[in-house]
Design a protein around this motif. Structure first.
Motif, short mmCIF file in Angstrom:
data_model
loop_
_atom_site.label_atom_id
_atom_site.label_comp_id
_atom_site.label_asym_id
_atom_site.label_seq_id
_atom_site.Cartn_x
_atom_site.Cartn_y
_atom_site.Cartn_z
N LYS A 202 1.00 -1.21 0.13
CA LYS A 202 -0.32 0.11 0.06
C LYS A 202 1.48 1.15 -0.17
N GLY A 203 0.85 1.38 -1.38
CA GLY A 203 1.54 3.05 -1.34
C GLY A 203 2.69 2.42 -1.93
N TYR A 204 4.13 3.13 -1.59
CA TYR A 204 5.52 2.56 -2.43
C TYR A 204 6.20 2.68 -1.04
N PHE A 205 6.71 2.10 -0.22
CA PHE A 205 6.78 2.09 0.48
C PHE A 205 6.55 1.02 1.48
N ALA A 206 5.52 0.90 2.42
CA ALA A 206 4.36 0.06 3.08
C ALA A 206 4.30 -1.00 2.20
N SER A 207 4.73 -2.28 3.42
CA SER A 207 4.53 -3.59 2.59
C SER A 207 4.85 -4.60 3.73
N LYS A 208 3.94 -5.76 3.12
CA LYS A 208 3.54 -6.93 4.09
C LYS A 208 3.57 -7.86 3.32
N ARG A 209 5.35 -9.08 3.79
CA ARG A 209 5.24 -10.29 3.61
C ARG A 209 5.01 -11.55 4.19
N ILE A 210 3.81 -12.57 3.65
CA ILE A 210 3.64 -13.57 4.76
C ILE A 210 4.02 -14.52 4.21
N LYS A 211 4.41 -16.13 4.96
CA LYS A 211 4.63 -17.30 4.14
C LYS A 211 3.62 -17.48 4.76
N ILE A 212 2.58 -19.18 3.18
CA ILE A 212 1.64 -19.72 3.48
C ILE A 212 2.22 -21.40 3.13
N PRO A 213 1.83 -22.04 4.28
CA PRO A 213 2.88 -23.07 3.92
C PRO A 213 1.56 -24.36 3.87
N ASN A 214 2.10 -25.36 3.56
CA ASN A 214 1.78 -26.60 3.54
C ASN A 214 0.86 -26.52 2.25
N ILE A 215 0.61 -25.74 0.75
CA ILE A 215 -0.04 -25.85 0.58
C ILE A 215 -0.22 -27.06 -1.02
N THR A 216 -0.93 -27.40 -0.63
CA THR A 216 -1.17 -28.66 -1.66
C THR A 216 -1.49 -29.53 -3.18
N GLU A 217 -2.20 -28.43 -3.19
CA GLU A 217 -2.51 -28.42 -4.68
C GLU A 217 -1.65 -27.15 -5.55
N GLU A 218 -1.93 -27.43 -6.52
CA GLU A 218 -1.57 -26.60 -7.60
C GLU A 218 -1.55 -25.15 -7.83
N LYS A 219 -2.23 -24.68 -7.10
CA LYS A 219 -3.76 -23.48 -6.88
C LYS A 219 -3.42 -22.93 -5.77
N TYR A 220 -3.60 -21.36 -5.13
CA TYR A 220 -4.20 -20.97 -4.46
C TYR A 220 -5.16 -20.33 -4.60
N GLU A 221 -5.49 -19.92 -4.34
CA GLU A 221 -7.01 -18.84 -3.46
C GLU A 221 -7.22 -17.88 -2.86
N ASP A 222 -6.63 -16.93 -2.68
CA ASP A 222 -6.42 -15.75 -1.85
C ASP A 222 -7.66 -15.02 -1.70
N THR A 223 -8.82 -14.46 -0.88
CA THR A 223 -9.70 -14.22 -0.21
C THR A 223 -9.75 -13.22 0.20
N ASN A 224 -8.36 -12.79 0.57
CA ASN A 224 -8.97 -11.97 1.63
C ASN A 224 -7.28 -10.86 1.27
N ILE A 225 -8.51 -10.35 0.25
CA ILE A 225 -7.42 -8.91 -0.69
C ILE A 225 -8.71 -7.64 -0.74
N GLY A 226 -8.21 -6.75 -0.89
CA GLY A 226 -8.80 -5.04 -1.24
C GLY A 226 -8.64 -4.58 -1.95
N GLU A 227 -9.49 -3.39 -2.28
CA GLU A 227 -9.66 -3.01 -3.42
C GLU A 227 -7.84 -1.29 -2.89
N GLY A 228 -7.84 -1.25 -4.25
CA GLY A 228 -6.86 0.31 -3.98
C GLY A 228 -5.31 -0.79 -4.08
#
Length: 129
Positions: free
Chosen positions: A67-93
């Protein structure tokens, strides 16, 4: 070549008169290949496939939220057994970057894929219907 001996609590070592065993260290699995990244109905969908070796038993998805140029957050989501990930935790902008790592049965982790960028545009509330 390896020879393994044991040493007990009195510092006595087992016999070294055994045949050596040849071995080698496993390399990291190859990184996956991201095949698509898109947004459908406010859900980010990332698809990938294994690299040229088939050792992966699970995957880690690395999500970076910006969000913006400098603000960022990095997370690791482990143990996914399919070759697909669906992220419902996203927001506009917001900007989201996703990278994927392969994990083999020994716990060795591949290099990350190049990050793929997804942006959910901010919708002007006066234009919503």
């Amino acid at each position: 070549y390896y020879k393994i001996t044991s040493i007990d609590k009195d510092n006595l070592e087992s016999s070294k008169d055994i045949a050596p065993t040849m071995g080698s260290t496993l390399t990291k699995p190859n990184k996956p290949i991201i095949t698509s990244a898109l947004i459908q109905k406010n859900v980010a969908i990332i698809n990938w496939q294994q690299g040229s070796d088939q050792r992966a038993v699970s995957y880690n998805v690395i999500k970076t939220t910006r969000k913006g140029y400098f603000a960022s957050k990095r997370i690791k989501i482990p143990n996914i057994t399919e070759e697909k990930y669906e992220d419902t935790n996203i927001g506009e902008g917001m900007q989201y970057e996703y990278a994927v790592e392969a994990v083999d049965k020994s716990g060795l982790i591949s290099e990350e894929t190049a990050a793929t960028l997804i942006i959910l545009p901010k919708i002007n509330s006066t234009n919503k219907k």
